[in-house]
Design a protein around this motif. Structure first.
Motif, PDB file in Angstrom:
ATOM      1  N   GLY A  84      30.092  43.194  -5.165  1.00  0.00           N
ATOM      2  CA  GLY A  84      28.736  42.800  -5.532  1.00  0.00           C
ATOM      3  C   GLY A  84      28.756  41.452  -6.212  1.00  0.00           C
ATOM      4  O   GLY A  84      29.804  40.953  -6.632  1.00  0.00           O
ATOM      5  N   ARG A  85      27.574  40.854  -6.323  1.00  0.00           N
ATOM      6  CA  ARG A  85      27.466  39.550  -6.967  1.00  0.00           C
ATOM      7  C   ARG A  85      27.778  39.648  -8.460  1.00  0.00           C
ATOM      8  O   ARG A  85      27.704  40.725  -9.053  1.00  0.00           O
ATOM      9  N   CYS A 114      26.073  42.122 -11.340  1.00  0.00           N
ATOM     10  CA  CYS A 114      25.379  43.248 -10.704  1.00  0.00           C
ATOM     11  C   CYS A 114      25.645  44.571 -11.410  1.00  0.00           C
ATOM     12  O   CYS A 114      24.937  45.552 -11.184  1.00  0.00           O
ATOM     13  N   GLU A 165      24.033  46.390  -6.100  1.00  0.00           N
ATOM     14  CA  GLU A 165      23.023  45.340  -6.217  1.00  0.00           C
ATOM     15  C   GLU A 165      22.076  45.694  -7.345  1.00  0.00           C
ATOM     16  O   GLU A 165      21.488  46.786  -7.349  1.00  0.00           O
ATOM     17  N   GLU A 166      21.967  44.793  -8.319  1.00  0.00           N
ATOM     18  CA  GLU A 166      21.026  44.963  -9.422  1.00  0.00           C
ATOM     19  C   GLU A 166      21.156  46.339 -10.077  1.00  0.00           C
ATOM     20  O   GLU A 166      20.177  47.001 -10.376  1.00  0.00           O
ATOM     21  N   ILE A 187      25.181  41.837   1.535  1.00  0.00           N
ATOM     22  CA  ILE A 187      25.162  41.069   0.295  1.00  0.00           C
ATOM     23  C   ILE A 187      24.225  39.875   0.406  1.00  0.00           C
ATOM     24  O   ILE A 187      23.485  39.544  -0.523  1.00  0.00           O
TER      25      ILE A 187
END
Length: 259
Positions: free
Chosen positions: A41-42, A45, A204-205, A237
């Motif tokens: 993930g980024r 996240c 994500e988030e 992503i």
């Protein structure tokens, strides 16, 4: 070496909040004993936060985490963590650093694990004279010296050069295969996740957006099947910013593909 058996990990509606910021939202995750899961993930996240909750280094704000059916309320005796920074004790030689991880302090056990990671000849060296890859091998040896049933890896290869990183991936995979511990790897590198994991989880988030079973045989080669899984995860992503035509991909769920 004595073979270990992995712990079963169950994350049940786990949430984490820091002040007014909700970092994790009702995470559900079930890892079978001996399974290897990668979490991608980024930045920001929530993946490293999740790893800290599983390690018992932080407490969830909601829900709970269980190992073999027992709620995690602190650092579990059978859990070890490998961080990006090797965190070796500079005043101890290599062998003494590894002995720190041995439950009974056995010198023999520390020497055996150093052999496994290919550093038996460096036992009397100081950490400061080792390369970055060698320091991470010592850190891995220290983690494995305690015969963990759950190994948590938080970007342990992120600071290494490309060739050393490949060597470390092969070493981690070999030791996991031999010892049967459950493994959770947090990484920014999707290729690394596909290379090592049975499943890749995308966060994500603060939510699980994708759960993909990597149905490739081992040892893995970077063929069309490998590229397929890598691109599948990368597309998800990048979907919000670069691939609006993929916006209909379901936001969560487990996927199993055969190549």
């Amino acid at each position: 070496m004595t073979e270990t058996k992995g712990l079963r990990l169950q994350v049940k509606q786990a949430a984490k909040q820091f002040g007014a910021k909700q970092v994790l939202h009702e995470i559900e995750l079930d890892a079978a004993p001996g399974e290897f899961i990668a979490i991608v993930g980024r930045s920001g996240c929530g993946k490293s936060t999740l790893l800290r909750l599983i390690a018992g280094l932080d407490k969830p704000s909601g829900g709970q985490i269980e190992l073999d059916g027992q709620q995690v309320k602190g650092i579990h005796a059978d859990t070890r963590v490998l961080f990006q920074d090797a965190r070796l004790l500079p005043w101890n030689r290599v062998l003494a650093n590894v002995q720190v991880g041995v439950r009974d302090g056995s010198r023999w056990r520390a020497e055996e694990v150093l052999k496994q990671v290919g550093l038996a000849d460096r036992a009397k060296e100081w950490p400061g004279v080792l390369s970055g890859g060698q320091r991470q091998r010592v850190a891995l040896a220290r983690a494995l010296a305690g015969q963990p049933r759950l190994l948590l890896l938080d970007e342990p290869l992120g600071a290494l050069d490309a060739l050393t990183r490949i060597e470390m991936q092969q070493l981690i995979e070999r030791l996991w295969f031999q010892q049967k511990f459950t493994a959770l790897l947090v990484t920014h590198d999707v290729s690394e996740a596909v290379q090592l994991a049975d499943r890749v989880i995308l966060i994500e988030e603060g939510r699980i957006a994708l759960d993909v079973k990597i149905s490739l045989s081992r040892p893995r080669v970077r063929d069309s099947g490998f590229a397929y899984f890598e691109q599948l995860i990368l597309d998800r992503i990048l979907v919000k910013e670069n691939r609006p035509e993929l916006a209909e991909i379901p936001p969560a769920g487990k996927y199993a593909f055969s190549i």
